[in-house]
Design a protein around this motif. Structure first.
Motif, mmCIF file in Angstrom:
data_model
loop_
_atom_site.group_PDB
_atom_site.id
_atom_site.type_symbol
_atom_site.label_atom_id
_atom_site.label_comp_id
_atom_site.label_asym_id
_atom_site.label_seq_id
_atom_site.Cartn_x
_atom_site.Cartn_y
_atom_site.Cartn_z
ATOM 1 N N THR A 431 33.857 27.996 41.195
ATOM 2 C CA THR A 431 33.136 28.858 39.692
ATOM 3 C C THR A 431 33.363 28.962 38.254
ATOM 4 O O THR A 431 32.927 28.594 37.319
ATOM 5 C CB THR A 431 32.107 29.192 40.577
ATOM 6 O OG1 THR A 431 32.171 30.276 40.664
ATOM 7 C CG2 THR A 431 31.302 29.065 41.329
ATOM 8 N N ASN A 432 34.837 29.653 38.590
ATOM 9 C CA ASN A 432 35.359 30.170 37.580
ATOM 10 C C ASN A 432 36.653 28.324 36.601
ATOM 11 O O ASN A 432 37.182 28.149 37.536
ATOM 12 C CB ASN A 432 36.201 30.728 38.105
ATOM 13 C CG ASN A 432 37.342 31.798 37.141
ATOM 14 O OD1 ASN A 432 37.956 31.140 36.005
ATOM 15 N ND2 ASN A 432 37.298 33.284 36.993
ATOM 16 N N VAL A 807 40.974 45.712 34.090
ATOM 17 C CA VAL A 807 41.411 45.531 33.483
ATOM 18 C C VAL A 807 42.185 45.981 33.040
ATOM 19 O O VAL A 807 43.487 45.260 32.873
ATOM 20 C CB VAL A 807 40.207 45.598 32.375
ATOM 21 C CG1 VAL A 807 41.200 44.787 30.989
ATOM 22 C CG2 VAL A 807 38.761 44.215 32.267
ATOM 23 N N ASP A 808 42.654 46.874 33.195
ATOM 24 C CA ASP A 808 43.916 48.031 32.698
ATOM 25 C C ASP A 808 44.733 48.309 34.212
ATOM 26 O O ASP A 808 45.597 47.591 33.666
ATOM 27 C CB ASP A 808 42.960 49.885 32.634
ATOM 28 C CG ASP A 808 42.280 50.296 31.051
ATOM 29 O OD1 ASP A 808 42.601 48.988 30.085
ATOM 30 O OD2 ASP A 808 41.946 50.763 31.507
ATOM 31 N N ASN A 884 37.148 44.045 43.440
ATOM 32 C CA ASN A 884 36.444 44.790 42.272
ATOM 33 C C ASN A 884 37.265 43.718 40.738
ATOM 34 O O ASN A 884 37.072 43.316 39.980
ATOM 35 C CB ASN A 884 36.721 45.351 41.816
ATOM 36 C CG ASN A 884 35.489 46.999 42.793
ATOM 37 O OD1 ASN A 884 34.377 46.234 43.728
ATOM 38 N ND2 ASN A 884 35.847 47.970 42.873
ATOM 39 N N GLU A 885 38.169 43.908 41.037
ATOM 40 C CA GLU A 885 39.476 43.035 40.140
ATOM 41 C C GLU A 885 39.111 41.535 40.285
ATOM 42 O O GLU A 885 39.159 40.918 38.795
ATOM 43 C CB GLU A 885 40.849 42.701 40.105
ATOM 44 C CG GLU A 885 41.141 44.952 39.623
ATOM 45 C CD GLU A 885 43.148 44.804 40.662
ATOM 46 O OE1 GLU A 885 44.131 45.392 40.174
ATOM 47 O OE2 GLU A 885 43.130 43.970 41.059
ATOM 48 N N ILE A 889 37.143 39.618 37.001
ATOM 49 C CA ILE A 889 37.543 37.937 36.762
ATOM 50 C C ILE A 889 36.366 37.831 36.482
ATOM 51 O O ILE A 889 35.959 36.764 35.649
ATOM 52 C CB ILE A 889 38.737 37.409 37.512
ATOM 53 C CG1 ILE A 889 40.042 38.493 36.972
ATOM 54 C CG2 ILE A 889 38.834 36.297 37.238
ATOM 55 C CD1 ILE A 889 41.396 37.763 38.230
ATOM 56 N N GLN A 890 35.682 37.239 37.016
ATOM 57 C CA GLN A 890 34.896 36.073 37.987
ATOM 58 C C GLN A 890 33.251 36.600 36.566
ATOM 59 O O GLN A 890 32.842 35.178 35.762
ATOM 60 C CB GLN A 890 33.784 36.427 38.053
ATOM 61 C CG GLN A 890 34.781 36.012 39.997
ATOM 62 C CD GLN A 890 34.708 34.593 39.784
ATOM 63 O OE1 GLN A 890 35.511 33.778 38.930
ATOM 64 N NE2 GLN A 890 33.571 33.430 41.025
ATOM 65 N N ALA A 891 33.449 37.691 35.619
ATOM 66 C CA ALA A 891 32.612 38.109 34.752
ATOM 67 C C ALA A 891 33.273 37.776 33.571
ATOM 68 O O ALA A 891 32.168 38.382 32.537
ATOM 69 C CB ALA A 891 32.096 39.501 35.417
#
Length: 962
Positions: A431-432, A807-808, A884-885, A889-891
């Motif tokens: 999907t990405n 992100v960090d 969570n990372e 990415i998916q978001a």
């Protein structure tokens, strides 16, 4: 001077780089751009300075039509009209902005310090608001603005001292600045009128098809050709060791030497021929330890001038004469002096064995403490160790599969095709879009490679093993603890001549001699009788490997074709038939004689072996008789040992009339591959190319309707053709000729239809391989088409705020991964320079360094230089993405540019686990087809194990359930 440099110089002025004016700014510059500073209501917007002109052009919606009639808009149009590339334009524009701001800062400070004005008064005087004045007077703001100048100053100091400095990708991270600031600094240095920035590419040390790109900053007077002196280029940071110079220890230590008094030779007459290449070690001798291994491929230096090469195993004390700790087995006669049996060490302090030794931390060398408490280096130098042989690829090479039945080839190539189709379907379900493009690109490359190499899917239980001699075993048996007792194994060695070289042996795991030497739990070694090794195209026991395939199992799924040995090979010993006598002349040069005549030694084993292997493949496919095959195989047995054992291979070529076989089966006496099996990887010269190939997509300006959609379209290099002068031998005059530079490719890679490589005989097996290759080409093209359609994930600022922690974390992981780029490039460059130097030394001695020796030297040098500069292995710097990372990415919390960098530095297993869609209860069509294809060779339980599903699921789909 180029236009970019002229533009930059107009900002900097004519000040010398050696003076302070270039790097420090005083007062208000009288010029910015090519025109005087403007005056009036909006002095910096007047259009009379560079920024003003650009901003006016932007406001007017400026368009530009180039010489090819193409219309440009926006900044690209402005850049084109000014004679810049868009990249150069951005750099010049950024410098101009900094220069303008520098002038404004100087004005604000003068008004503050010398005129005594407050911020409001300064704002009114300069025509800007008060907050802008505060920004101009902020020291941090000025520091950022001067970053390019400070970087230029730093780089100037470095290059003045080192002459040539690496400023390629990754250097900005070492300097802790942005890439844009580095580019600005480099343009400033060029604009001064002497400093140069050159780029080039050079092959990676261990993969000649992959290139390393470098960009080099050079002192005035340097030419582009100078940067090809790779050993002269230095890095911005001088690397000493992995702990910043506190300690350094080389991984490779020059070997200690065994006293030849401790060595005994077991010659041919004493049974050495049955264990040729085996090194027997007395147990519990401190300086001859294999560590926790039971067998290893080793090198042992003897008397400082010779070395032993072979497979080392332990033997009990009863096997050794007093004072002897090592016994070396050889097929040589007792007439050969003891030390002459051994190999001469190379005159290379870094590689005296001419072979890569494992790193110390991998057990390649070891230290021990002697009886006096002294720390000493052991005598064992390991090339490979127990467990290393299990890493071989498990695909079926075409040189084996094409000589089996057509039905088997169809089955295994069909499974390989089904595997690829299933992989493609999994990628398409992603999907990405960014991740999908990443996988589609790699998938297309894999399919292109599969079309060239023509490898079939592995057979159940297939694995590579190193062979060891068990003299008490029957020639119909094999000791193989990884397989059931009583089962049958087909043994195949490469290069593979034909079905007559495939012994099928029964597994006997009760042999006491084998158990003592190999153990009951070994997964990568088998024991065989020397007569079995002889049938395997003359294998010996110094580290040779064979592919083992379980066959004739009760389910009847796998039947390996094995025919009787060729009569023409019975009793044939290439060393006895074509060996010679060495004589040394007064100058110390060696000469080899046979039957009183001197002959030349082979220098290109790989080339000659490729020729005869292709001939045997073509002859087998085209149905050559046994006696003709025997002629070709005899010659191949001579060729494979000619260089190592100084055999007269040219006489073998004549005796076996190889030229006539080439005419009959390849069309000409000089040979040349004639069937698709041997042609696929055949080398072909094509015009030199440049840049990344484009995809052949309808609607694109480069679209070629004669090529399949999705095919790769290459651009001919700008310097592909050049003119030179050549002497015309007929007229005696010099003539101007046009020369085309070429690069290497393969015949399969250069054709869109594999059937163009099929021979005139169109053997049915060729059709099977042509269909497979075309299916791989089609999948590759399809993947590239889908890659262009995938789009990209929208960057979401809200998602970034939500997942700021993730992100960090990803950003930090990427920085760590990319921090290795400069070091790795330095290691690659140092390796390239060292190997070039070594090749030149060999050339000066009147010889040519062989390809395999270049590869060995490259591997060893790269290991050494990676250690020296602190380059970290890919495995140790791979990014592992957390759950969570992945959500971040998916978001869309990560931009596509950064995400692509993360993907390229990701742990492949971790990424695939996160990216690939989870299996549903129902298998998709591609998986169902894969099960059907595998059922031809695999049992239900084997299919279930390989696909990670239950046997009931396999049964369900084989019965046609939905």
């Amino acid at each position: 001077m180029n236009p970019v440099a002229e533009e930059i110089e107009s900002y900097i002025g004519s000040s010398s780089m050696s003076g302070k004016d270039f790097l420090e700014h005083y007062g208000i510059r009288r010029r910015s751009g090519r025109y005087p500073w403007g005056s009036g209501k909006d002095p910096y917007q007047s259009g009379r300075d560079f920024l003003g002109r650009v901003e006016e052009m932007r406001k007017s919606g400026f368009t530009y039509t180039d010489e090819n009639g193409k219309k440009w808009t926006g900044d690209p149009a402005i850049a084109k009209s000014l004679g810049y590339s868009t990249t150069d334009f951005r750099t010049v524009y950024a410098i101009a902005k900094d220069e303008r701001r520098s002038d404004m800062v100087a004005t604000a400070r003068r008004l503050k310090e010398k005129e005594g004005m407050n911020n409001s008064e300064i704002g009114r005087k300069m025509g800007i608001n008060e907050s802008s004045v505060r920004s101009l007077l902020d020291p941090n703001s000025e520091s950022k603005m001067k970053q390019a100048r400070e970087t230029a100053k730093f780089l100037k100091e470095q290059v003045d001292k080192k002459k040539m400095v690496d400023v390629g990708a990754g250097v900005e991270r070492d300097l802790n600045i942005s890439k844009e600031k580095l580019d600005q600094a480099l343009f400033m240095l060029q604009a001064e009128g002497g400093y140069e920035v050159f780029g080039n590419r050079f092959p990676q040390a261990t993969n000649r098809n992959q290139m390393t790109t470098q960009r080099v900053l050079c002192v005035p007077g340097t030419t582009h050709s100078d940067i090809y002196n790779f050993d002269k280029i230095q890095t911005v940071k001088d690397y000493i060791s992995r702990d910043d110079g506190q300690t350094f220890e080389k991984k490779f230590h020059y070997p200690e030497s065994l006293d030849s008094k401790r060595l005994a030779i077991r010659y041919k007459e004493d049974g050495g021929i049955n264990k040729d290449g085996v090194v027997e070690l007395r147990r519990n001798v401190p300086d001859l330890s294999l560590g926790e291994s039971r067998y290893s491929q080793v090198r042992i230096m003897v008397d400082g001038k010779k070395y032993i090469k072979g497979m080392a195993v332990y033997k009990d004390d009863s096997n050794f004469p007093p004072g002897v700790d090592v016994i070396f087995n050889t097929n040589k006669s007792k007439s050969v002096p003891k030390l002459e049996v051994l190999k001469d060490i190379k005159k290379d302090p870094d590689n005296p064995f001419g072979s890569l030794i494992k790193d110390a931390d991998q057990g390649g060398q070891y230290w021990y403490t002697d009886k006096k408490g002294n720390r000493k280096l052991g005598l064992i130098n390991k090339r490979s160790d127990e467990g290393d042989w299990g890493d071989w690829k498990d695909a079926l090479p075409s040189q084996f599969l094409s000589k089996q039945s057509k039905a088997m080839a169809e089955k295994q190539l069909g499974i390989a095709k089904a595997d690829k189709q299933a992989e493609f379907d999994s990628i398409m379900a992603l999907t990405n879009p960014t991740v999908k493009k990443y996988y589609l690109h790699k998938f297309a490359e894999d399919c292109d490679s599969a079309a060239v190499h023509l490898k079939g899917a592995s057979l159940p239980g297939q694995k590579y093993h190193v062979i060891l001699p068990v003299t008490s075993m029957s020639e119909k048996e094999v000791y193989a603890p990884g397989y059931p007792d009583g089962s049958k194994l087909a043994l195949i060695r490469y290069p593979h001549g034909g079905t007559f070289e495939i012994p099928i042996c029964t597994v006997n795991n009760k042999n006491k001699e084998a158990i003592s030497m190999i153990g009951k739990t070994s997964q990568d070694a088998i024991g065989i009788n020397s007569k079995v090794a002889d049938r395997l195209s003359g294998a010996d026991f110094d580290g040779d490997t064979v592919m083992c395939i379980p066959t004739h199992d009760r389910g009847g799924k796998v039947k390996i074709t094995s025919t009787h040995p060729l009569k023409g090979l019975e009793g044939f010993d290439p060393k006895m038939s074509y060996g010679g006598e060495k004589k040394v002349d007064a100058n110390g040069k060696e000469h080899w004689y046979r039957n009183g005549s001197e002959y030349k030694l082979m220098k290109k084993t790989d080339t000659e072996m490729g020729k005869i292997s292709n001939l045997i493949t073509d002859m087998t496919l085209l149905g050559a008789s046994e006696d003709k095959l025997a002629r070709a195989v005899r010659h191949s047995m001579v060729v494979i040992d000619a260089e190592k054992h100084h055999l007269d291979y040219k006489q073998s070529e004549k005796d076996n009339n190889i030229a006539a076989l080439k005419v009959e089966y390849q069309g000409k006496s000089t040979g040349g591959a004639s069937t698709i099996i041997s042609r696929a990887k055949g080398e072909v010269k094509v015009d030199k190319r440049q840049g990344t190939p484009k995809y052949n997509i309808k609607g694109k300006e480069w679209y070629d309707p004669s090529r399949p959609e999705g095919a790769l379209i290459y651009k001919k290099a700008d310097d592909a053709t050049y003119t030179t002068h050549k002497l015309n031998k007929k007229t005696g005059e010099m003539e101007e000729v046009t020369v085309v530079r070429k690069t290497n490719s393969t015949k399969m890679a250069e054709t869109d239809d594999a059937y163009t490589l099929v021979s005139q005989y169109r053997h049915p097996m060729e059709g099977v391989y042509a269909d497979y290759a075309n299916s791989m080409k089609h999948l590759a093209n399809q993947a590239r088409i889908e890659e262009t359609k995938a789009g990209k994930i929208a960057y979401n600022k809200e998602a970034k705020r939500k997942y700021q922690t993730e992100v960090d974390s990803l950003t930090k992981k990427l920085e760590i991964a990319q921090s290795n780029v400069v070091k790795e490039r330095a290691a690659q460059r140092m390796t390239y320079a060292a190997v070039q130097k070594k090749q030149n030394a060999v050339k000066e001695a009147g010889e040519v360094m062989k390809a395999k020796d270049v590869k060995k030297a490259s591997q060893q040098a790269l290991t050494r230089y990676r250690e020296e500069v602190g380059s970290v292995s890919r495995r140790d710097r791979n990014i592992v993405i957390t759950d969570n990372e992945w959500k971040a990415i998916q978001a869309g919390a990560i931009s596509e540019n950064i995400l692509n960098k993360i993907l390229n530095n990701c742990d492949p297993d971790s990424l695939r686990q996160k990216a690939m869609p989870k299996e549903s209860k129902e298998l998709n069509e591609a998986k169902q087809l894969r099960i059907k294809a595998m059922s031809a060779s695999y049992t239900i339980s084997q299919i279930a194990d390989k696909l990670g599903i239950s046997t009931s699921t396999v049964s369900k789909y084989l019965k046609g359930a939905n």
